[in-house]
Design a protein around this motif. Sequence first.
Motif, PDB file in Angstrom:
ATOM      1  N   THR A 141    -117.722  25.903  15.613  1.00 51.59           N
ATOM      2  CA  THR A 141    -117.534  25.321  16.953  1.00 51.59           C
ATOM      3  C   THR A 141    -116.053  25.208  17.341  1.00 51.59           C
ATOM      4  OG1 THR A 141    -117.495  23.135  15.965  1.00 51.59           O
ATOM      5  CG2 THR A 141    -119.630  23.899  16.793  1.00 51.59           C
ATOM      6  N   GLY A 142    -115.162  25.520  16.401  1.00 49.29           N
ATOM      7  CA  GLY A 142    -113.733  25.250  16.655  1.00 49.29           C
ATOM      8  C   GLY A 142    -113.020  26.421  17.326  1.00 49.29           C
ATOM      9  N   PHE A 143    -111.997  26.090  18.086  1.00 46.21           N
ATOM     10  CA  PHE A 143    -111.159  27.120  18.722  1.00 46.21           C
ATOM     11  C   PHE A 143    -109.698  26.880  18.382  1.00 46.21           C
ATOM     12  CE2 PHE A 143    -114.990  27.052  21.286  1.00 46.21           C
ATOM     13  CZ  PHE A 143    -115.307  28.401  21.275  1.00 46.21           C
ATOM     14  N   ILE A 144    -109.007  27.995  18.186  1.00 45.18           N
ATOM     15  CA  ILE A 144    -107.568  27.947  17.891  1.00 45.18           C
ATOM     16  C   ILE A 144    -106.850  28.634  19.040  1.00 45.18           C
ATOM     17  CG2 ILE A 144    -105.766  28.705  16.274  1.00 45.18           C
ATOM     18  CD1 ILE A 144    -107.923  29.088  14.156  1.00 45.18           C
ATOM     19  N   SER A 145    -105.692  28.098  19.417  1.00 49.75           N
ATOM     20  CA  SER A 145    -104.850  28.800  20.389  1.00 49.75           C
ATOM     21  C   SER A 145    -103.396  28.659  19.948  1.00 49.75           C
ATOM     22  CB  SER A 145    -105.056  28.245  21.799  1.00 49.75           C
ATOM     23  OG  SER A 145    -104.752  26.871  21.848  1.00 49.75           O
ATOM     24  N   LEU A 146    -102.515  29.366  20.627  1.00 46.31           N
ATOM     25  CA  LEU A 146    -101.095  29.316  20.252  1.00 46.31           C
ATOM     26  C   LEU A 146    -100.412  28.128  20.922  1.00 46.31           C
ATOM     27  CD1 LEU A 146     -99.949  33.058  20.574  1.00 46.31           C
ATOM     28  CD2 LEU A 146    -100.748  31.826  18.545  1.00 46.31           C
ATOM     29  N   ALA A 147     -99.455  27.554  20.229  1.00 41.20           N
ATOM     30  CA  ALA A 147     -98.644  26.490  20.837  1.00 41.20           C
ATOM     31  C   ALA A 147     -98.046  27.019  22.141  1.00 41.20           C
ATOM     32  CB  ALA A 147     -97.539  26.070  19.878  1.00 41.20           C
ATOM     33  N   HIS A 148     -98.050  26.199  23.143  1.00 38.51           N
ATOM     34  CA  HIS A 148     -97.526  26.494  24.494  1.00 38.51           C
ATOM     35  C   HIS A 148     -98.358  27.534  25.257  1.00 38.51           C
ATOM     36  CE1 HIS A 148     -94.319  24.274  22.754  1.00 38.51           C
ATOM     37  NE2 HIS A 148     -93.942  25.258  21.967  1.00 38.51           N
ATOM     38  N   GLY A 149     -99.533  27.876  24.720  1.00 38.35           N
ATOM     39  CA  GLY A 149    -100.384  28.847  25.416  1.00 38.35           C
ATOM     40  C   GLY A 149    -100.958  28.266  26.696  1.00 38.35           C
ATOM     41  N   TYR A 150    -101.317  29.151  27.620  1.00 39.55           N
ATOM     42  CA  TYR A 150    -101.934  28.724  28.881  1.00 39.55           C
ATOM     43  C   TYR A 150    -103.168  29.577  29.134  1.00 39.55           C
ATOM     44  CZ  TYR A 150    -102.706  27.627  33.767  1.00 39.55           C
ATOM     45  OH  TYR A 150    -103.275  27.220  34.950  1.00 39.55           O
ATOM     46  N   HIS A 151    -104.293  28.916  29.424  1.00 39.68           N
ATOM     47  CA  HIS A 151    -105.523  29.671  29.657  1.00 39.68           C
ATOM     48  C   HIS A 151    -106.286  29.205  30.881  1.00 39.68           C
ATOM     49  CE1 HIS A 151    -104.877  31.707  25.842  1.00 39.68           C
ATOM     50  NE2 HIS A 151    -104.580  30.527  25.322  1.00 39.68           N
ATOM     51  N   GLU A 153    -107.212  25.947  34.061  1.00 40.08           N
ATOM     52  CA  GLU A 153    -107.262  24.512  34.349  1.00 40.08           C
ATOM     53  C   GLU A 153    -108.646  23.885  34.280  1.00 40.08           C
ATOM     54  OE1 GLU A 153    -104.496  22.958  34.656  1.00 40.08           O
ATOM     55  OE2 GLU A 153    -103.097  24.602  35.051  1.00 40.08           O
ATOM     56  N   THR A 154    -109.712  24.676  34.156  1.00 40.22           N
ATOM     57  CA  THR A 154    -111.033  24.055  34.016  1.00 40.22           C
ATOM     58  C   THR A 154    -111.094  23.406  32.632  1.00 40.22           C
ATOM     59  OG1 THR A 154    -111.851  26.189  33.287  1.00 40.22           O
ATOM     60  CG2 THR A 154    -112.180  25.648  35.606  1.00 40.22           C
ATOM     61  N   LEU A 155    -112.063  22.515  32.418  1.00 38.46           N
ATOM     62  CA  LEU A 155    -111.973  21.661  31.227  1.00 38.46           C
ATOM     63  C   LEU A 155    -111.973  22.434  29.903  1.00 38.46           C
ATOM     64  CD1 LEU A 155    -114.089  18.567  32.317  1.00 38.46           C
ATOM     65  CD2 LEU A 155    -111.605  18.769  32.175  1.00 38.46           C
ATOM     66  N   GLY A 156    -112.788  23.481  29.808  1.00 37.15           N
ATOM     67  CA  GLY A 156    -112.806  24.259  28.567  1.00 37.15           C
ATOM     68  C   GLY A 156    -111.504  25.007  28.365  1.00 37.15           C
ATOM     69  N   ALA A 157    -111.024  25.626  29.445  1.00 34.30           N
ATOM     70  CA  ALA A 157    -109.773  26.391  29.354  1.00 34.30           C
ATOM     71  C   ALA A 157    -108.583  25.452  29.109  1.00 34.30           C
ATOM     72  CB  ALA A 157    -109.564  27.198  30.639  1.00 34.30           C
ATOM     73  N   LEU A 158    -108.635  24.280  29.732  1.00 36.69           N
ATOM     74  CA  LEU A 158    -107.542  23.312  29.558  1.00 36.69           C
ATOM     75  C   LEU A 158    -107.507  22.782  28.121  1.00 36.69           C
ATOM     76  CD1 LEU A 158    -105.317  22.012  31.284  1.00 36.69           C
ATOM     77  CD2 LEU A 158    -106.904  20.167  31.817  1.00 36.69           C
ATOM     78  N   ALA A 159    -108.681  22.719  27.506  1.00 40.44           N
ATOM     79  CA  ALA A 159    -108.755  22.200  26.140  1.00 40.44           C
ATOM     80  C   ALA A 159    -108.020  23.096  25.142  1.00 40.44           C
ATOM     81  CB  ALA A 159    -110.221  22.067  25.715  1.00 40.44           C
ATOM     82  N   ILE A 160    -107.863  24.363  25.475  1.00 41.75           N
ATOM     83  CA  ILE A 160    -107.141  25.261  24.564  1.00 41.75           C
ATOM     84  C   ILE A 160    -105.770  25.628  25.138  1.00 41.75           C
ATOM     85  CG2 ILE A 160    -109.084  26.273  23.289  1.00 41.75           C
ATOM     86  CD1 ILE A 160    -108.826  28.526  25.586  1.00 41.75           C
ATOM     87  N   THR A 161    -105.429  25.004  26.262  1.00 42.49           N
ATOM     88  CA  THR A 161    -104.106  25.186  26.874  1.00 42.49           C
ATOM     89  C   THR A 161    -103.166  24.149  26.279  1.00 42.49           C
ATOM     90  OG1 THR A 161    -104.846  26.177  28.946  1.00 42.49           O
ATOM     91  CG2 THR A 161    -102.891  24.797  29.085  1.00 42.49           C
ATOM     92  N   ASP A 162    -101.944  24.561  26.010  1.00 38.07           N
ATOM     93  CA  ASP A 162    -101.011  23.627  25.367  1.00 38.07           C
ATOM     94  C   ASP A 162     -99.773  23.419  26.243  1.00 38.07           C
ATOM     95  OD1 ASP A 162     -99.964  21.966  23.360  1.00 38.07           O
ATOM     96  OD2 ASP A 162     -98.871  23.655  22.460  1.00 38.07           O
ATOM     97  N   VAL A 163    -100.009  22.958  27.464  1.00 41.06           N
ATOM     98  CA  VAL A 163     -98.896  22.625  28.355  1.00 41.06           C
ATOM     99  C   VAL A 163     -99.102  21.159  28.744  1.00 41.06           C
ATOM    100  CG1 VAL A 163     -97.717  23.173  30.523  1.00 41.06           C
ATOM    101  CG2 VAL A 163     -98.826  25.017  29.210  1.00 41.06           C
ATOM    102  N   ALA A 164     -98.258  20.293  28.189  1.00 43.42           N
ATOM    103  CA  ALA A 164     -98.482  18.850  28.294  1.00 43.42           C
ATOM    104  C   ALA A 164     -98.643  18.387  29.739  1.00 43.42           C
ATOM    105  CB  ALA A 164     -97.335  18.117  27.613  1.00 43.42           C
ATOM    106  N   GLN A 226     -96.558  34.984  26.577  1.00 42.53           N
ATOM    107  CA  GLN A 226     -97.182  33.725  26.993  1.00 42.53           C
ATOM    108  C   GLN A 226     -96.543  33.345  28.328  1.00 42.53           C
ATOM    109  OE1 GLN A 226     -96.243  31.727  23.034  1.00 42.53           O
ATOM    110  NE2 GLN A 226     -98.273  30.895  23.472  1.00 42.53           N
ATOM    111  N   GLY A 227     -97.273  33.613  29.413  1.00 40.51           N
ATOM    112  CA  GLY A 227     -96.694  33.502  30.750  1.00 40.51           C
ATOM    113  C   GLY A 227     -96.221  32.110  31.105  1.00 40.51           C
ATOM    114  N   ALA A 228     -97.148  31.155  31.126  1.00 42.49           N
ATOM    115  CA  ALA A 228     -96.799  29.815  31.599  1.00 42.49           C
ATOM    116  C   ALA A 228     -95.880  29.089  30.620  1.00 42.49           C
ATOM    117  CB  ALA A 228     -98.056  29.003  31.859  1.00 42.49           C
ATOM    118  N   ALA A 229     -95.763  29.608  29.391  1.00 36.66           N
ATOM    119  CA  ALA A 229     -94.823  29.008  28.431  1.00 36.66           C
ATOM    120  C   ALA A 229     -93.386  29.362  28.821  1.00 36.66           C
ATOM    121  CB  ALA A 229     -95.119  29.513  27.027  1.00 36.66           C
ATOM    122  N   GLY A 230     -93.230  30.141  29.893  1.00 37.33           N
ATOM    123  CA  GLY A 230     -91.905  30.576  30.318  1.00 37.33           C
ATOM    124  C   GLY A 230     -91.663  32.008  29.864  1.00 37.33           C
TER     125      GLY A 230
END
Length: 445
Positions: A141-151, A153-164, A226-230
């Motif tokens: 059930t687990g998902f991994i993503s990269l630090a500062h990744g962006y996927h 704004e919906t709740l599932g996508a936001l859960a693996i997004t790492d933009v504070a 990683q686009g939104a990470a800059g």
Amino acid sequence: MSARNTSLLTRSINAIWHPCTQMKQHETLPLVPIARAEGVWLYDFDGRRYLDAISSWWVNLFGHANPRINAALNAQLEILEHVILAGFTHAPVIELSEQLSALTGNRLGHCFYASDGASAVEIALKMSFHFWRNSGRPGKTGFISLAHGYHGETLGALAITDVALFRDAYAPLLMHSTQVVSPDWRGAEPGESPRAYAERCATALESHLEQHHAKTAAIIIEPLVQGAAGMAMYDAEYLRRARALCDQYQVHLIADEIMTGFGRTGTFFAYEQGDITPDFLCLSKGITGGYLPLSVVLTTDAVYAAFYDDNIARGFLHSHSYTGNALACRAALATLDIFSQDRVIESNRNKAVLINRLLAPLAQHSRVKHLRNIGMIWAFDVETADAGFARKFYMAALANELLLRPIEATVYWMPPYVITDEEIELLATRILMTLEQSLTLISCT
Ligand SMILES: Cc1ncc(COP(=O)(O)O)c(C=O)c1O
């Protein structure tokens, strides 16, 4: 400013809650009403123009009001605008699916459609989990993503997004996910190559998978950038290592190519540069040349087969009303036609050479760090302590006829592929000018 411009500004502020915006900022930061657009240019009602150097949030490929996409859409309008895709089908969605699949070397042969990037990400996450469930492994059930990744704004996508800034307010609503260190080469030690750093970061991923693979469904990554990470860029070695680890530990690899797909990184899909194929490929943004909302998740025969059953509940019972919209698919087909007729990837290489040559002086600038480029994406970081830098740069750019929206202190540009040599010269001169002006503005405040 004309009465028309002013009246639209007021009406827009009153009626529209604009995206990704603290609306109070518009008390001092005027909206820009656009009357029409053509090629790389946006025009307001006063005849002012802005070069769309960020391709309208990374979607536009072949310019605004592209005659070929317009003609294809006009023709499609006469035949079929939209039809339910459950129980029915139509030519544009079939042709598009076949062509997209062919672009993956037919390794990803099944296309599931939605409308926006975030909804494609939701689909990939749900499909991955459901695949494991259908395969007798419901504990994955687990998902991994990269630090500062962006996927998204919906709740599932936001859960693996790492933009504070985007995530923190909603943290109590989000499913748990794990972030592993990003191979962004700016994190390398002095003297460490991007490739060596990518290998080191892959080793960190390996340690995580060693322990948690039994409970992990997938890792999702933005391949190479990683686009939104800059516009964080990384070496393709990470893709190779991640693919190998996913195979070893039976974890899916989801490539979120919503921003990097369709030639942005110099190959049609960024993952090609790692010589790999993901298990799921999420596409959107450039897919329609920037015309209409459309997204798609492509996946393998193996994933598809795990859902194919007499039992309805083992199927993928996910839907969006506009799934596979005929107009959007037609725009996508016209976009793919331009790719094949104009040898776009090759011609972008020449454009990139010119942009790199004209903007080489940036590398010598005392306040510029990490000038970087891949394909048709450029970025640099500005050394500044001013939290208002992005806003000042944005305003100065508009005054210089450029649409550029720095991400914090990172300035980036990724223009439509139809940008001409003359427009490239203008873009380069004005970027240099805007940088000087915004740094002067900062030192004056
Ligand atoms: C890599 C990536 N994934 C997902 C998304 C979300 O796409 P959308 O804004 O269409 O929902 C974006 C948007 O910028 C993106 O860059």
